[in-house]
Design a protein around this motif. Sequence first.
Motif, PDB file in Angstrom:
ATOM      1  N   VAL A  40       0.844  -1.205   0.000  1.00 49.18           N
ATOM      2  CA  VAL A  40       0.000   0.000   0.000  1.00 49.18           C
ATOM      3  C   VAL A  40       0.878   1.254   0.000  1.00 49.18           C
ATOM      4  O   VAL A  40       0.636   2.195  -0.769  1.00 49.18           O
ATOM      5  CB  VAL A  40      -0.972  -0.011   1.209  1.00 49.18           C
ATOM      6  N   ALA A  41       1.899   1.259   0.840  1.00 47.18           N
ATOM      7  CA  ALA A  41       2.796   2.422   0.890  1.00 47.18           C
ATOM      8  C   ALA A  41       3.523   2.599  -0.443  1.00 47.18           C
ATOM      9  O   ALA A  41       3.677   3.739  -0.929  1.00 47.18           O
ATOM     10  CB  ALA A  41       3.801   2.269   2.022  1.00 47.18           C
ATOM     11  N   GLY A  42       3.972   1.507  -1.032  1.00 44.84           N
ATOM     12  CA  GLY A  42       4.645   1.590  -2.331  1.00 44.84           C
ATOM     13  C   GLY A  42       3.726   2.096  -3.420  1.00 44.84           C
ATOM     14  O   GLY A  42       4.125   2.886  -4.285  1.00 44.84           O
ATOM     15  N   THR A  43       2.480   1.657  -3.394  1.00 48.56           N
ATOM     16  CA  THR A  43       1.510   2.122  -4.390  1.00 48.56           C
ATOM     17  C   THR A  43       1.233   3.616  -4.214  1.00 48.56           C
ATOM     18  O   THR A  43       1.138   4.357  -5.195  1.00 48.56           O
ATOM     19  CB  THR A  43       0.198   1.314  -4.272  1.00 48.56           C
ATOM     20  N   LEU A  44       1.136   4.052  -2.971  1.00 51.68           N
ATOM     21  CA  LEU A  44       0.916   5.488  -2.729  1.00 51.68           C
ATOM     22  C   LEU A  44       2.137   6.307  -3.164  1.00 51.68           C
ATOM     23  O   LEU A  44       1.990   7.411  -3.703  1.00 51.68           O
ATOM     24  CB  LEU A  44       0.592   5.740  -1.257  1.00 51.68           C
ATOM     25  N   ASN A  54       2.019   6.565  -6.815  1.00 51.61           N
ATOM     26  CA  ASN A  54       0.999   7.546  -7.190  1.00 51.61           C
ATOM     27  C   ASN A  54       1.594   8.949  -7.219  1.00 51.61           C
ATOM     28  O   ASN A  54       1.288   9.740  -8.114  1.00 51.61           O
ATOM     29  CB  ASN A  54      -0.174   7.482  -6.214  1.00 51.61           C
ATOM     30  N   ASN A  55       2.443   9.250  -6.249  1.00 52.69           N
ATOM     31  CA  ASN A  55       3.088  10.571  -6.241  1.00 52.69           C
ATOM     32  C   ASN A  55       4.036  10.733  -7.415  1.00 52.69           C
ATOM     33  O   ASN A  55       4.193  11.829  -7.943  1.00 52.69           O
ATOM     34  CB  ASN A  55       3.828  10.784  -4.925  1.00 52.69           C
ATOM     35  N   LEU A  56       4.699   9.634  -7.823  1.00 51.02           N
ATOM     36  CA  LEU A  56       5.645   9.714  -8.940  1.00 51.02           C
ATOM     37  C   LEU A  56       4.938   9.851 -10.289  1.00 51.02           C
ATOM     38  O   LEU A  56       5.331  10.677 -11.125  1.00 51.02           O
ATOM     39  CB  LEU A  56       6.552   8.484  -8.966  1.00 51.02           C
ATOM     40  N   VAL A  57       3.941   9.004 -10.536  1.00 53.42           N
ATOM     41  CA  VAL A  57       3.288   9.009 -11.852  1.00 53.42           C
ATOM     42  C   VAL A  57       2.060   9.916 -11.878  1.00 53.42           C
ATOM     43  O   VAL A  57       1.489  10.143 -12.948  1.00 53.42           O
ATOM     44  CB  VAL A  57       2.900   7.576 -12.298  1.00 53.42           C
ATOM     45  N   ASP A  58       1.651  10.380 -10.730  1.00 53.82           N
ATOM     46  CA  ASP A  58       0.519  11.302 -10.593  1.00 53.82           C
ATOM     47  C   ASP A  58      -0.784  10.709 -11.134  1.00 53.82           C
ATOM     48  O   ASP A  58      -1.622  11.422 -11.676  1.00 53.82           O
ATOM     49  CB  ASP A  58       0.837  12.635 -11.288  1.00 53.82           C
ATOM     50  N   ASN A  59      -0.908   9.382 -11.006  1.00 55.74           N
ATOM     51  CA  ASN A  59      -2.126   8.706 -11.433  1.00 55.74           C
ATOM     52  C   ASN A  59      -2.272   7.427 -10.612  1.00 55.74           C
ATOM     53  O   ASN A  59      -1.432   6.527 -10.707  1.00 55.74           O
ATOM     54  CB  ASN A  59      -2.064   8.384 -12.930  1.00 55.74           C
ATOM     55  N   MET A  60      -3.331   7.338  -9.819  1.00 50.83           N
ATOM     56  CA  MET A  60      -3.510   6.202  -8.921  1.00 50.83           C
ATOM     57  C   MET A  60      -3.715   4.892  -9.684  1.00 50.83           C
ATOM     58  O   MET A  60      -3.233   3.846  -9.275  1.00 50.83           O
ATOM     59  CB  MET A  60      -4.683   6.456  -7.974  1.00 50.83           C
ATOM     60  N   ILE A  61      -4.431   4.956 -10.815  1.00 51.54           N
ATOM     61  CA  ILE A  61      -4.675   3.735 -11.588  1.00 51.54           C
ATOM     62  C   ILE A  61      -3.367   3.162 -12.115  1.00 51.54           C
ATOM     63  O   ILE A  61      -3.117   1.949 -12.002  1.00 51.54           O
ATOM     64  CB  ILE A  61      -5.668   4.011 -12.739  1.00 51.54           C
ATOM     65  N   TYR A  62      -2.514   4.006 -12.654  1.00 52.91           N
ATOM     66  CA  TYR A  62      -1.226   3.512 -13.153  1.00 52.91           C
ATOM     67  C   TYR A  62      -0.345   2.989 -12.007  1.00 52.91           C
ATOM     68  O   TYR A  62       0.364   2.004 -12.162  1.00 52.91           O
ATOM     69  CB  TYR A  62      -0.487   4.609 -13.927  1.00 52.91           C
ATOM     70  N   CYS A  81      -1.409   1.585  -9.271  1.00 52.82           N
ATOM     71  CA  CYS A  81      -1.934   0.262  -8.912  1.00 52.82           C
ATOM     72  C   CYS A  81      -1.551  -0.785  -9.945  1.00 52.82           C
ATOM     73  O   CYS A  81      -1.208  -1.923  -9.601  1.00 52.82           O
ATOM     74  CB  CYS A  81      -3.458   0.318  -8.754  1.00 52.82           C
ATOM     75  N   LEU A  82      -1.596  -0.414 -11.215  1.00 55.29           N
ATOM     76  CA  LEU A  82      -1.209  -1.353 -12.283  1.00 55.29           C
ATOM     77  C   LEU A  82       0.271  -1.716 -12.199  1.00 55.29           C
ATOM     78  O   LEU A  82       0.647  -2.881 -12.386  1.00 55.29           O
ATOM     79  CB  LEU A  82      -1.546  -0.773 -13.657  1.00 55.29           C
ATOM     80  N   ILE A  83       1.108  -0.744 -11.907  1.00 58.39           N
ATOM     81  CA  ILE A  83       2.545  -1.009 -11.765  1.00 58.39           C
ATOM     82  C   ILE A  83       2.790  -1.926 -10.562  1.00 58.39           C
ATOM     83  O   ILE A  83       3.557  -2.889 -10.650  1.00 58.39           O
ATOM     84  CB  ILE A  83       3.332   0.316 -11.639  1.00 58.39           C
ATOM     85  N   SER A  84       2.107  -1.636  -9.452  1.00 63.69           N
ATOM     86  CA  SER A  84       2.250  -2.491  -8.266  1.00 63.69           C
ATOM     87  C   SER A  84       1.786  -3.915  -8.557  1.00 63.69           C
ATOM     88  O   SER A  84       2.437  -4.887  -8.164  1.00 63.69           O
ATOM     89  CB  SER A  84       1.447  -1.929  -7.091  1.00 63.69           C
ATOM     90  N   ALA A  85       0.672  -4.055  -9.246  1.00 64.70           N
ATOM     91  CA  ALA A  85       0.162  -5.384  -9.596  1.00 64.70           C
ATOM     92  C   ALA A  85       1.137  -6.111 -10.522  1.00 64.70           C
ATOM     93  O   ALA A  85       1.365  -7.323 -10.368  1.00 64.70           O
ATOM     94  CB  ALA A  85      -1.203  -5.268 -10.253  1.00 64.70           C
ATOM     95  N   GLY A  86       1.732  -5.377 -11.458  1.00 64.90           N
ATOM     96  CA  GLY A  86       2.719  -5.987 -12.361  1.00 64.90           C
ATOM     97  C   GLY A  86       3.942  -6.479 -11.604  1.00 64.90           C
ATOM     98  O   GLY A  86       4.448  -7.581 -11.878  1.00 64.90           O
ATOM     99  N   ILE A  87       4.400  -5.680 -10.667  1.00 56.15           N
ATOM    100  CA  ILE A  87       5.554  -6.090  -9.849  1.00 56.15           C
ATOM    101  C   ILE A  87       5.215  -7.333  -9.032  1.00 56.15           C
ATOM    102  O   ILE A  87       6.012  -8.275  -8.942  1.00 56.15           O
ATOM    103  CB  ILE A  87       6.012  -4.924  -8.938  1.00 56.15           C
ATOM    104  N   LEU A  88       4.012  -7.376  -8.456  1.00 52.95           N
ATOM    105  CA  LEU A  88       3.594  -8.546  -7.683  1.00 52.95           C
ATOM    106  C   LEU A  88       3.458  -9.791  -8.571  1.00 52.95           C
ATOM    107  O   LEU A  88       3.821 -10.897  -8.155  1.00 52.95           O
ATOM    108  CB  LEU A  88       2.279  -8.265  -6.956  1.00 52.95           C
ATOM    109  N   CYS A  89       2.942  -9.623  -9.775  1.00 50.82           N
ATOM    110  CA  CYS A  89       2.843 -10.760 -10.705  1.00 50.82           C
ATOM    111  C   CYS A  89       4.228 -11.270 -11.079  1.00 50.82           C
ATOM    112  O   CYS A  89       4.461 -12.483 -11.150  1.00 50.82           O
ATOM    113  CB  CYS A  89       2.077 -10.362 -11.958  1.00 50.82           C
ATOM    114  N   LEU A  90       5.161 -10.362 -11.325  1.00 47.89           N
ATOM    115  CA  LEU A  90       6.532 -10.757 -11.644  1.00 47.89           C
ATOM    116  C   LEU A  90       7.163 -11.496 -10.471  1.00 47.89           C
ATOM    117  O   LEU A  90       7.803 -12.548 -10.649  1.00 47.89           O
ATOM    118  CB  LEU A  90       7.365  -9.521 -12.007  1.00 47.89           C
TER     119      LEU A  90
END
Length: 113
Positions: free
Chosen positions: A61-65, A68-76, A78-87
């Motif tokens: 959750v902290a990493g996703t937040l 969010n500050n880096l990409v300025d989009n919560m959906i992206y 979350c998608l990046i976090s999900a991709g990292i978890l899948c990997l």
Amino acid sequence: MLESLNETSDKAMNLGEEYISKTQEYYELKVFQQLTATTSMFCKAAILGSLGFLVIILLIVAGTLALNNLVDNMIYACLISAGILCLLGAIIYAFRFRIENIIVRSMSKQFFN
């Protein structure tokens, strides 16, 4: 002579019965020791696993937040976090047999010593 033979056989019989009794007591204690060691190991693993799971959830959750500050989009984020978890899941799946062997070796050292 017959009496000494009877005495000797009685002593041998008593020693044999005592040996069997002591052997049975030893194995009962050994089983008790293994059961308590295994039970305590599973309890510790459950407690540490639960706490570890909570830590991982909070880190995700902290990493996703932070993403969010880096990409300025919560959906992206979350998608990046999900991709990292899948990997990460794919890597763990690929090494599952090695992980299983490590666990079996560790458990066998604990159980058979």
